[in-house]
Scaffold this motif. Structure first.
Motif, PDB file in Angstrom:
ATOM      1  N   ASN A   1       0.897  -1.266  -0.011  1.00 18.07           N
ATOM      2  CA  ASN A   1       0.093   0.004   0.167  1.00 18.07           C
ATOM      3  C   ASN A   1       0.988   1.300  -0.044  1.00 18.07           C
ATOM      4  OD1 ASN A   1      -2.714  -0.895   0.060  1.00 18.07           O
ATOM      5  ND2 ASN A   1      -2.117  -1.949   1.980  1.00 18.07           N
TER       6      ASN A   1
ATOM      7  N   ASP B   1       0.646   3.852  -3.087  1.00 20.01           N
ATOM      8  CA  ASP B   1       0.419   5.172  -2.905  1.00 20.01           C
ATOM      9  C   ASP B   1       1.283   5.963  -3.463  1.00 20.01           C
ATOM     10  OD1 ASP B   1      -1.980   4.285  -1.643  1.00 20.01           O
ATOM     11  OD2 ASP B   1      -1.342   4.787   0.409  1.00 20.01           O
TER      12      ASP B   1
ATOM     13  N   ARG C   1      -4.650   2.939   3.644  1.00 17.72           N
ATOM     14  CA  ARG C   1      -3.883   3.425   2.489  1.00 17.72           C
ATOM     15  C   ARG C   1      -4.648   4.894   2.028  1.00 17.72           C
ATOM     16  NH1 ARG C   1      -7.720  -0.535   0.989  1.00 17.72           N
ATOM     17  NH2 ARG C   1      -9.768   0.178  -0.069  1.00 17.72           N
ATOM     18  N   LEU C   2      -3.821   5.667   1.287  1.00 13.58           N
ATOM     19  CA  LEU C   2      -4.159   6.941   0.946  1.00 13.58           C
ATOM     20  C   LEU C   2      -5.468   6.664  -0.005  1.00 13.58           C
ATOM     21  CD1 LEU C   2      -3.571  10.043   0.454  1.00 13.58           C
ATOM     22  CD2 LEU C   2      -2.425   9.177  -1.889  1.00 13.58           C
TER      23      LEU C   2
ATOM     24  N   TRP D   1      -7.223   7.448  -3.028  1.00 13.29           N
ATOM     25  CA  TRP D   1      -6.855   8.185  -4.440  1.00 13.29           C
ATOM     26  C   TRP D   1      -7.643   9.150  -4.872  1.00 13.29           C
ATOM     27  CZ3 TRP D   1      -4.432   3.546  -7.540  1.00 13.29           C
ATOM     28  CH2 TRP D   1      -3.163   2.918  -6.671  1.00 13.29           C
TER      29      TRP D   1
END
Length: 235
Positions: A42, A46, A84-85, A87
């Motif tokens: 991840n 990212d 996670r970021l 998106w």
């Protein structure tokens, strides 16, 4: 990625390499599985996404319009527990057009879609980020499934292309895939194109885009910028 109707560069795919101090440049097959196993996928994914988004913005400014860079997202990155970021939120924060990035993922993500994966696909789509199924034809998903999850691009697996002129079965399958994808509003990208004969056949079969060594080997961003600046990109 070139548009087959005129040969103009329309898109690019972000390809990751590890510059190993002893072994040199390593392809993803050498390290992505390990990154998934030890929980680094991840962070890596990212980072690749944010770099690709920034590069897409730069190339868009160079060309005076939107230029799209596609980013691969592994099935492990769709896991429910993944930290996670977002998106989609990142693109909104940048004020950048969502369609300057597309996300590629393997067929397996759609075969048994988890709630987390479904939510993530919906979030990306709502942000304007286009979706592409990579290596289509090598797995078990159906074209109807692609439409259900608002997929934009169908990337045909390269295994269908070698000796396409001599293999009537592969040719029929490819023609059928392309026709069905178009009827559902999907655009078709052919991977691994290495010969002019393959390109010409794909153009006649009405495929939309192609990528492969016939057009360019993987190159650093600076070298790709030179390709775009040399007039090979068309709007």
């Amino acid at each position: 990625m070139v548009e087959l109707v005129d040969g103009g560069i329309r898109k690019a795919e972000a390809l990751l390499r590890w510059s190993h101090p002893q072994r040199g440049l390593l392809p993803p097959a050498e390290f992505i599985g390990l990154a998934e196993e030890i929980g680094l996928i991840n962070q890596i994914g990212d980072w690749v996404f944010t770099e690709a988004a920034a590069q897409a913005r730069q190339w868009g400014e160079l060309l005076g319009g939107t230029f799209q860079v596609s980013v691969n997202k592994s099935s492990a990155q769709f896991a429910a527990h993944a930290q996670r970021l977002s998106w989609a939120a990142h693109m909104r924060q940048l004020g950048q057009a969502g369609n300057s990035v597309s996300v590629e993922f393997m067929e397996g993500v759609l075969t048994n879609v988890s709630e987390a994966a479904g939510d993530e696909l919906a979030s990306l789509h709502q942000a304007g980020i286009e979706l592409a199924v990579d290596h289509f034809g090598a797995g078990a998903s159906s074209i109807a499934t692609l439409k259900k999850f608002d997929v934009d691009y169908l990337e045909i697996d390269r295994s269908f292309l070698p000796d396409i002129g001599a293999d009537a079965g592969k040719k029929t399958i490819l023609e059928t895939m392309i026709a069905m994808a178009h009827r559902l509003g999907l655009r078709v990208i052919a991977e691994g194109v290495e010969t002019a004969k393959q390109r010409d056949w794909l153009r006649e079969a009405d495929a939309d885009y192609a990528q492969g060594f016939l057009f360019s080997e993987p190159v650093p961003a600076e070298q790709f910028s030179a390709l775009l600046g040399g007039g090979q990109a068309r709007h």
